[in-house]
Design a protein around this motif. Structure first.
Motif, PDB file in Angstrom:
ATOM      1  N   ALA A  63      -3.794   1.020  -5.994  1.00  0.00           N
ATOM      2  CA  ALA A  63      -5.144   0.484  -5.855  1.00  0.00           C
ATOM      3  C   ALA A  63      -5.434   0.044  -4.426  1.00  0.00           C
ATOM      4  CB  ALA A  63      -5.329  -0.690  -6.818  1.00  0.00           C
ATOM      5  N   GLU A  64      -4.432  -0.489  -3.741  1.00  0.00           N
ATOM      6  CA  GLU A  64      -4.643  -0.953  -2.370  1.00  0.00           C
ATOM      7  C   GLU A  64      -4.953   0.210  -1.443  1.00  0.00           C
ATOM      8  OE1 GLU A  64      -2.408  -3.617   1.096  1.00  0.00           O
ATOM      9  OE2 GLU A  64      -1.398  -3.207  -0.805  1.00  0.00           O
ATOM     10  N   PHE A  65      -4.253   1.318  -1.622  1.00  0.00           N
ATOM     11  CA  PHE A  65      -4.524   2.488  -0.774  1.00  0.00           C
ATOM     12  C   PHE A  65      -5.891   3.071  -1.099  1.00  0.00           C
ATOM     13  CE2 PHE A  65      -4.599   6.867   0.533  1.00  0.00           C
ATOM     14  CZ  PHE A  65      -3.970   6.845   1.776  1.00  0.00           C
ATOM     15  N   LEU A  66      -6.251   3.107  -2.376  1.00  0.00           N
ATOM     16  CA  LEU A  66      -7.563   3.615  -2.759  1.00  0.00           C
ATOM     17  C   LEU A  66      -8.663   2.859  -2.029  1.00  0.00           C
ATOM     18  CD1 LEU A  66      -9.267   5.460  -4.691  1.00  0.00           C
ATOM     19  CD2 LEU A  66      -9.275   3.525  -6.280  1.00  0.00           C
ATOM     20  N   ALA A  67      -8.519   1.545  -1.929  1.00  0.00           N
ATOM     21  CA  ALA A  67      -9.545   0.718  -1.310  1.00  0.00           C
ATOM     22  C   ALA A  67      -9.529   0.808   0.212  1.00  0.00           C
ATOM     23  CB  ALA A  67      -9.381  -0.735  -1.729  1.00  0.00           C
ATOM     24  N   ARG A  68      -8.344   0.945   0.797  1.00  0.00           N
ATOM     25  CA  ARG A  68      -8.215   0.941   2.259  1.00  0.00           C
ATOM     26  C   ARG A  68      -7.273   2.055   2.703  1.00  0.00           C
ATOM     27  NH1 ARG A  68      -9.080  -4.228   0.669  1.00  0.00           N
ATOM     28  NH2 ARG A  68     -10.512  -5.487   1.944  1.00  0.00           N
ATOM     29  N   PRO A  69      -7.713   3.303   2.554  1.00  0.00           N
ATOM     30  CA  PRO A  69      -6.832   4.413   2.896  1.00  0.00           C
ATOM     31  C   PRO A  69      -6.499   4.451   4.392  1.00  0.00           C
ATOM     32  CG  PRO A  69      -9.062   5.199   2.491  1.00  0.00           C
ATOM     33  CD  PRO A  69      -9.039   3.764   2.085  1.00  0.00           C
ATOM     34  N   GLU A  70      -5.257   4.696   4.675  1.00  0.00           N
ATOM     35  CA  GLU A  70      -4.801   4.932   6.050  1.00  0.00           C
ATOM     36  C   GLU A  70      -3.777   6.051   5.982  1.00  0.00           C
ATOM     37  OE1 GLU A  70      -2.057   2.537   9.066  1.00  0.00           O
ATOM     38  OE2 GLU A  70      -4.054   1.609   8.901  1.00  0.00           O
ATOM     39  N   TRP A  71      -4.229   7.255   6.332  1.00  0.00           N
ATOM     40  CA  TRP A  71      -3.408   8.445   6.121  1.00  0.00           C
ATOM     41  C   TRP A  71      -2.274   8.560   7.129  1.00  0.00           C
ATOM     42  CZ3 TRP A  71      -4.831  10.521   1.638  1.00  0.00           C
ATOM     43  CH2 TRP A  71      -6.153  10.344   1.205  1.00  0.00           C
ATOM     44  N   ALA A  72      -2.534   8.142   8.366  1.00  0.00           N
ATOM     45  CA  ALA A  72      -1.531   8.298   9.426  1.00  0.00           C
ATOM     46  C   ALA A  72      -1.982   7.497  10.635  1.00  0.00           C
ATOM     47  CB  ALA A  72      -1.384   9.773   9.808  1.00  0.00           C
ATOM     48  N   ALA A  89     -13.438  -1.235  -5.624  1.00  0.00           N
ATOM     49  CA  ALA A  89     -13.226  -2.423  -6.460  1.00  0.00           C
ATOM     50  C   ALA A  89     -13.751  -2.191  -7.872  1.00  0.00           C
ATOM     51  CB  ALA A  89     -13.913  -3.632  -5.829  1.00  0.00           C
ATOM     52  N   GLU A  90     -14.891  -1.513  -7.999  1.00  0.00           N
ATOM     53  CA  GLU A  90     -15.420  -1.193  -9.328  1.00  0.00           C
ATOM     54  C   GLU A  90     -14.507  -0.207 -10.049  1.00  0.00           C
ATOM     55  OE1 GLU A  90     -17.687  -2.855 -10.585  1.00  0.00           O
ATOM     56  OE2 GLU A  90     -19.126  -3.487  -9.057  1.00  0.00           O
ATOM     57  N   LEU A  91     -13.983   0.772  -9.330  1.00  0.00           N
ATOM     58  CA  LEU A  91     -13.102   1.767  -9.941  1.00  0.00           C
ATOM     59  C   LEU A  91     -11.806   1.128 -10.438  1.00  0.00           C
ATOM     60  CD1 LEU A  91     -13.520   4.626  -7.300  1.00  0.00           C
ATOM     61  CD2 LEU A  91     -14.662   4.434  -9.524  1.00  0.00           C
ATOM     62  N   VAL A  92     -11.235   0.255  -9.620  1.00  0.00           N
ATOM     63  CA  VAL A  92      -9.996  -0.425 -10.008  1.00  0.00           C
ATOM     64  C   VAL A  92     -10.250  -1.348 -11.196  1.00  0.00           C
ATOM     65  CG1 VAL A  92      -8.247  -2.085  -9.256  1.00  0.00           C
ATOM     66  CG2 VAL A  92      -8.955  -0.228  -7.720  1.00  0.00           C
ATOM     67  N   MET A 150       0.853  -1.188   0.000  1.00  0.00           N
ATOM     68  CA  MET A 150       0.000   0.000   0.000  1.00  0.00           C
ATOM     69  C   MET A 150       0.883   1.231   0.000  1.00  0.00           C
ATOM     70  SD  MET A 150      -3.229   0.914   2.467  1.00  0.00           S
ATOM     71  CE  MET A 150      -2.312   1.039   3.994  1.00  0.00           C
ATOM     72  N   GLN A 151       0.744   2.078  -1.002  1.00  0.00           N
ATOM     73  CA  GLN A 151       1.621   3.233  -1.155  1.00  0.00           C
ATOM     74  C   GLN A 151       0.828   4.486  -1.489  1.00  0.00           C
ATOM     75  OE1 GLN A 151       4.314   2.006  -4.257  1.00  0.00           O
ATOM     76  NE2 GLN A 151       5.665   0.952  -2.822  1.00  0.00           N
TER      77      GLN A 151
END
Length: 269
Positions: free
Chosen positions: A195-204, A109-112, A1-2
């Motif tokens: 794509a992984e960050f888009l689905a499961r964002p964790e900013w900090a 998931a649809e966007l990716v 996740m990046q």
């Protein structure tokens, strides 16, 4: 996740395209020119904190949802959420101001799936979150430790407060120009994400735990689709190719209704 910080210039195409639009229309949030547009409706919570779809509320009042409806219209409430009609739906709070995590992941998931395999994404974090810059807006409560004296408890509290008030990002983010889309509070930090960050964002990770707010705006790097969730709004709006919009309308996890470029949300007949 990046994810990595981007300059506001990467979103200037949105600001330029939406600047002259009627602020109540879809194209005030999503630029014109996409094949189709859709609103993804945010669920409300009932008295037991269970998600409630707009469709459930509408059926209780025999109301037919239109593309321009606000939740208050569907529920028979006024702008403050108070009953306006005898049959008003009063068994839930107003809708969430972002999609629940599971629904966001279904949307992502649809966007990716609609994007090339190596596609990068641009995500926007609303600049109004206190954790971003830290400081005095963040306050904490801490029970005194009976094993410590008043002076020691005060020192422990001050250390904990200083930790909680640390900014989540460095000066390269905090001091950078924001993407400003007008309206006084529509200001965003932009980041490139996979794509992984888009689905499961964790900013900090802060003293208050993981910051997992959904992006307030996101678009494919090739501009093939874009979504926007205005602060405190009851829906997320997306523009993109017809195949993507069809997939979202068909996704049973999501409650969505198609809109036009010039649909004036909040001005239903």
């Amino acid at each position: 996740m990046q994810f990595s910080h981007l300059s506001a210039d990467h979103g200037q195409w949105i600001a330029s395209a939406c600047a002259s639009a009627d602020p109540s229309t879809v194209v005030a949030q999503i630029p014109h020119g996409f094949e189709r547009y859709v609103r993804i409706l945010h669920p409300a919570l009932d008295e037991d904190d269970q998600l409630v779809r707009w469709e459930t509320v509408a059926q209780s009042r025999k109301h037919i949802i239109t593309a321009a409806d606000l939740f208050e219209t569907v529920a028979g409430l006024d702008a403050q959420g108070n009953p306006e009609t005898e049959d008003a739906w009063v068994d839930s709070d107003l809708p969430l101001d972002q999609l629940p995590e599971s629904q966001w992941q279904a949307l992502a998931a649809e966007l990716v799936a609609a994007s090339p395999q190596d596609q990068k994404f641009v995500v926007g974090l609303w600049a109004g979150y206190a954790f971003i810059e830290g400081g005095d807006r963040i306050q904490i409560e801490r029970e005194p430790d009976p094993a410590l004296n008043d002076e020691e408890n005060q020192r422990e509290y001050e250390q904990a407060l200083a930790e909680a008030q640390k900014p989540a990002f460095g000066p390269e983010v905090i001091q950078a120009d924001l993407l400003e889309l007008g309206g006084g509070y529509r200001n965003y930090h932009l980041f490139e994400a996979d794509a992984e960050f888009l689905a499961r964002p964790e900013w900090a990770i802060t003293a208050d735990g993981a910051q997992r707010q959904r992006p307030a705006l996101a678009f494919a790097a090739d501009h093939s689709w874009m979504l926007s969730t205005e602060p405190f709004d009851d829906c997320t709006i997306l523009g993109g190719p017809a195949s993507l919009i069809e997939a979202i309308l068909d996704n049973r996890e999501l409650e969505a209704i198609e809109v036009g470029q010039f649909t004036r949300i909040g001005h239903s007949n």
